[in-house]
Write a protein that holds these residues in place. Structure first.
Motif, PDB file in Angstrom:
ATOM      1  N   MET A   1       0.077   0.015  18.013  1.00 13.70           N
ATOM      2  CA  MET A   1       1.002  -0.988  17.535  1.00 13.70           C
ATOM      3  C   MET A   1       0.303  -1.817  16.464  1.00 13.70           C
ATOM      4  O   MET A   1      -0.784  -2.306  16.672  1.00 13.70           O
ATOM      5  CB  MET A   1       1.434  -1.862  18.701  1.00 13.70           C
ATOM      6  CG  MET A   1       2.365  -2.968  18.352  1.00 13.70           C
ATOM      7  SD  MET A   1       3.010  -3.761  19.832  1.00 13.70           S
ATOM      8  CE  MET A   1       1.529  -3.891  20.801  1.00 13.70           C
ATOM      9  N   ARG A   2       0.973  -2.018  15.324  1.00 15.33           N
ATOM     10  CA  ARG A   2       0.351  -2.732  14.225  1.00 15.33           C
ATOM     11  C   ARG A   2       0.836  -4.163  14.103  1.00 15.33           C
ATOM     12  O   ARG A   2       0.060  -5.060  13.832  1.00 15.33           O
ATOM     13  CB  ARG A   2       0.626  -1.995  12.912  1.00 15.33           C
ATOM     14  CG  ARG A   2      -0.150  -0.690  12.815  1.00 15.33           C
ATOM     15  CD  ARG A   2      -1.613  -0.938  12.883  1.00 15.33           C
ATOM     16  NE  ARG A   2      -2.380   0.275  12.742  1.00 15.33           N
ATOM     17  CZ  ARG A   2      -3.679   0.353  12.961  1.00 15.33           C
ATOM     18  NH1 ARG A   2      -4.336  -0.686  13.378  1.00 15.33           N
ATOM     19  NH2 ARG A   2      -4.305   1.479  12.794  1.00 15.33           N
ATOM     20  N   ILE A 172      10.247  -2.731   9.633  1.00 12.00           N
ATOM     21  CA  ILE A 172       9.999  -1.468   8.945  1.00 12.00           C
ATOM     22  C   ILE A 172       9.243  -1.767   7.661  1.00 12.00           C
ATOM     23  O   ILE A 172       9.605  -2.692   6.924  1.00 12.00           O
ATOM     24  CB  ILE A 172      11.309  -0.689   8.676  1.00 12.00           C
ATOM     25  CG1 ILE A 172      10.990   0.670   8.047  1.00 12.00           C
ATOM     26  CG2 ILE A 172      12.292  -1.496   7.825  1.00 12.00           C
ATOM     27  CD1 ILE A 172      12.177   1.622   8.021  1.00 12.00           C
ATOM     28  N   ASP A 173       8.172  -1.040   7.424  1.00 10.53           N
ATOM     29  CA  ASP A 173       7.316  -1.205   6.245  1.00 10.53           C
ATOM     30  C   ASP A 173       7.343   0.064   5.404  1.00 10.53           C
ATOM     31  O   ASP A 173       7.297   1.176   5.940  1.00 10.53           O
ATOM     32  CB  ASP A 173       5.857  -1.446   6.649  1.00 10.53           C
ATOM     33  CG  ASP A 173       5.609  -2.838   7.188  1.00 10.53           C
ATOM     34  OD1 ASP A 173       6.420  -3.739   6.914  1.00 10.53           O
ATOM     35  OD2 ASP A 173       4.592  -3.024   7.884  1.00 10.53           O
ATOM     36  N   PHE A 174       7.387  -0.138   4.096  1.00  8.35           N
ATOM     37  CA  PHE A 174       7.183   0.935   3.124  1.00  8.35           C
ATOM     38  C   PHE A 174       6.049   0.488   2.208  1.00  8.35           C
ATOM     39  O   PHE A 174       6.103  -0.621   1.663  1.00  8.35           O
ATOM     40  CB  PHE A 174       8.433   1.193   2.275  1.00  8.35           C
ATOM     41  CG  PHE A 174       9.672   1.534   3.064  1.00  8.35           C
ATOM     42  CD1 PHE A 174      10.007   2.861   3.324  1.00  8.35           C
ATOM     43  CD2 PHE A 174      10.504   0.538   3.541  1.00  8.35           C
ATOM     44  CE1 PHE A 174      11.150   3.175   4.047  1.00  8.35           C
ATOM     45  CE2 PHE A 174      11.650   0.838   4.258  1.00  8.35           C
ATOM     46  CZ  PHE A 174      11.968   2.168   4.509  1.00  8.35           C
ATOM     47  N   ILE A 188       5.498   5.172   5.654  1.00  5.01           N
ATOM     48  CA  ILE A 188       6.598   4.522   6.348  1.00  5.01           C
ATOM     49  C   ILE A 188       6.149   4.239   7.776  1.00  5.01           C
ATOM     50  O   ILE A 188       5.649   5.123   8.471  1.00  5.01           O
ATOM     51  CB  ILE A 188       7.867   5.394   6.366  1.00  5.01           C
ATOM     52  CG1 ILE A 188       8.309   5.714   4.938  1.00  5.01           C
ATOM     53  CG2 ILE A 188       8.994   4.702   7.130  1.00  5.01           C
ATOM     54  CD1 ILE A 188       9.448   6.717   4.867  1.00  5.01           C
ATOM     55  N   LEU A 189       6.333   2.998   8.206  1.00  5.52           N
ATOM     56  CA  LEU A 189       5.994   2.604   9.573  1.00  5.52           C
ATOM     57  C   LEU A 189       7.070   1.665  10.084  1.00  5.52           C
ATOM     58  O   LEU A 189       7.398   0.667   9.434  1.00  5.52           O
ATOM     59  CB  LEU A 189       4.635   1.903   9.620  1.00  5.52           C
ATOM     60  CG  LEU A 189       4.242   1.300  10.972  1.00  5.52           C
ATOM     61  CD1 LEU A 189       4.046   2.392  12.022  1.00  5.52           C
ATOM     62  CD2 LEU A 189       2.977   0.448  10.837  1.00  5.52           C
ATOM     63  N   ILE A 217       7.225   4.656  14.988  1.00  8.09           N
ATOM     64  CA  ILE A 217       7.636   5.838  14.231  1.00  8.09           C
ATOM     65  C   ILE A 217       6.999   5.739  12.848  1.00  8.09           C
ATOM     66  O   ILE A 217       7.158   4.720  12.157  1.00  8.09           O
ATOM     67  CB  ILE A 217       9.170   5.915  14.113  1.00  8.09           C
ATOM     68  CG1 ILE A 217       9.801   5.905  15.516  1.00  8.09           C
ATOM     69  CG2 ILE A 217       9.601   7.150  13.344  1.00  8.09           C
ATOM     70  CD1 ILE A 217      11.301   5.710  15.509  1.00  8.09           C
ATOM     71  N   SER A 218       6.276   6.771  12.442  1.00  9.84           N
ATOM     72  CA  SER A 218       5.544   6.676  11.181  1.00  9.84           C
ATOM     73  C   SER A 218       5.513   8.012  10.463  1.00  9.84           C
ATOM     74  O   SER A 218       5.643   9.078  11.073  1.00  9.84           O
ATOM     75  CB  SER A 218       4.106   6.200  11.440  1.00  9.84           C
ATOM     76  OG  SER A 218       3.395   7.156  12.204  1.00  9.84           O
ATOM     77  N   ASN A 219       5.330   7.927   9.154  1.00  7.25           N
ATOM     78  CA  ASN A 219       5.112   9.113   8.329  1.00  7.25           C
ATOM     79  C   ASN A 219       4.032   8.789   7.295  1.00  7.25           C
ATOM     80  O   ASN A 219       4.114   7.773   6.609  1.00  7.25           O
ATOM     81  CB  ASN A 219       6.392   9.541   7.616  1.00  7.25           C
ATOM     82  CG  ASN A 219       6.276  10.943   7.035  1.00  7.25           C
ATOM     83  OD1 ASN A 219       6.018  11.894   7.752  1.00  7.25           O
ATOM     84  ND2 ASN A 219       6.461  11.065   5.725  1.00  7.25           N
TER      85      ASN A 219
END
Length: 243
Positions: A1-2, A172-174, A188-189, A217-219
């Protein structure tokens, strides 16, 4: 977890000029889902968050402590400061620092500067925010890291429903990251959380305990040289106490 921006806490307490904090304990199932690529993933994460509003804006920080069977694997923190652009304005200047330590060395630190737009319903049951920031990465002790410029777009939300018995919150982060070959890639996180708040039950008003789950959920967030996997789904089972 960030990270987790609990926007109902951030905006509601900002309106009242107060401070708030919570502590969370998450059991992570990622090591069971990806036994090859995430066999060394933490079993537990302890998160502490604190927010304080003042006449200029607000401070917010969190600390994540990742724990395995025998030892603490890492400690990661993000510290943010916002300066409101006017007393009733939804716009703010956002400053942030991200970094931490692990058994493998230091996380690659980053500094962020940009703007934020925060808005909410009249009863604070629905709260949303958007941040667009310049992001500067700095070289760390970890092999392969270097200084480079980036950007980050963040969306944050909190929605209370079922008479506030349930809370759906997250972010949600980009951002532009770099892989091991220093090639740019979009990262993406997102970490949505769903909580059941026990203090909404009859006779439990003073029990500020919530039971819930988080789905990381991340990529491109985790670079894995063994099989080039880029997408991960890591759910948790969690409890949270709000002070």
């Amino acid at each position: 977890m960030r990270k987790l921006f609990c926007m109902v806490v951030l905006l509601a307490t900002a309106a009242l000029g107060l401070q708030a904090q919570n502590i969370q304990l998450h059991y992570d199932f990622g090591r069971h889902l990806y036994k090859t690529t995430e066999s060394d993933r933490q079993r537990l994460t302890v998160t502490f968050e604190q927010f304080k509003a003042d006449r200029w804006g607000s401070w917010f920080y969190f600390v994540d402590l990742d724990i395995n069977t025998k030892a603490m694997e890492s400690a990661y923190t993000e510290i943010a400061r916002e300066f409101n652009l006017g007393k009733q304005s939804p716009f703010a200047v956002h400053l942030e620092f991200d970094g931490g330590l692990s058994q493998a060395g230091t996380f690659q630190p980053a500094a962020l500067l940009g703007g934020a737009y925060n808005f909410h319903s009249a009863d604070f049951s629905k709260i949303f925010g958007v941040q667009l920031m310049y992001k500067q990465y700095f070289q760390s002790e970890m092999a392969g890291t270097r200084n480079y410029a980036s950007f980050q777009l963040t969306g944050i939300w909190t929605i209370h429903f079922a008479d506030r018995a349930l809370t759906f919150t997250g972010f949600i982060d980009f951002w532009r990251g770099e892989n091991a070959d220093h090639k740019g890639e979009l990262v993406i996180l997102t970490e949505p959380q769903l909580w059941f708040n026990l203090n909404t039950l009859r006779g439990m008003k003073d029990v500020n305990l919530s039971i819930g789950t988080e789905w990381e959920i991340s990529n491109n967030f985790v670079f894995n040289a063994a099989n080039d996997r880029s997408f991960f789904f890591n759910p948790t089972l969690a409890v949270k106490w709000t002070f």
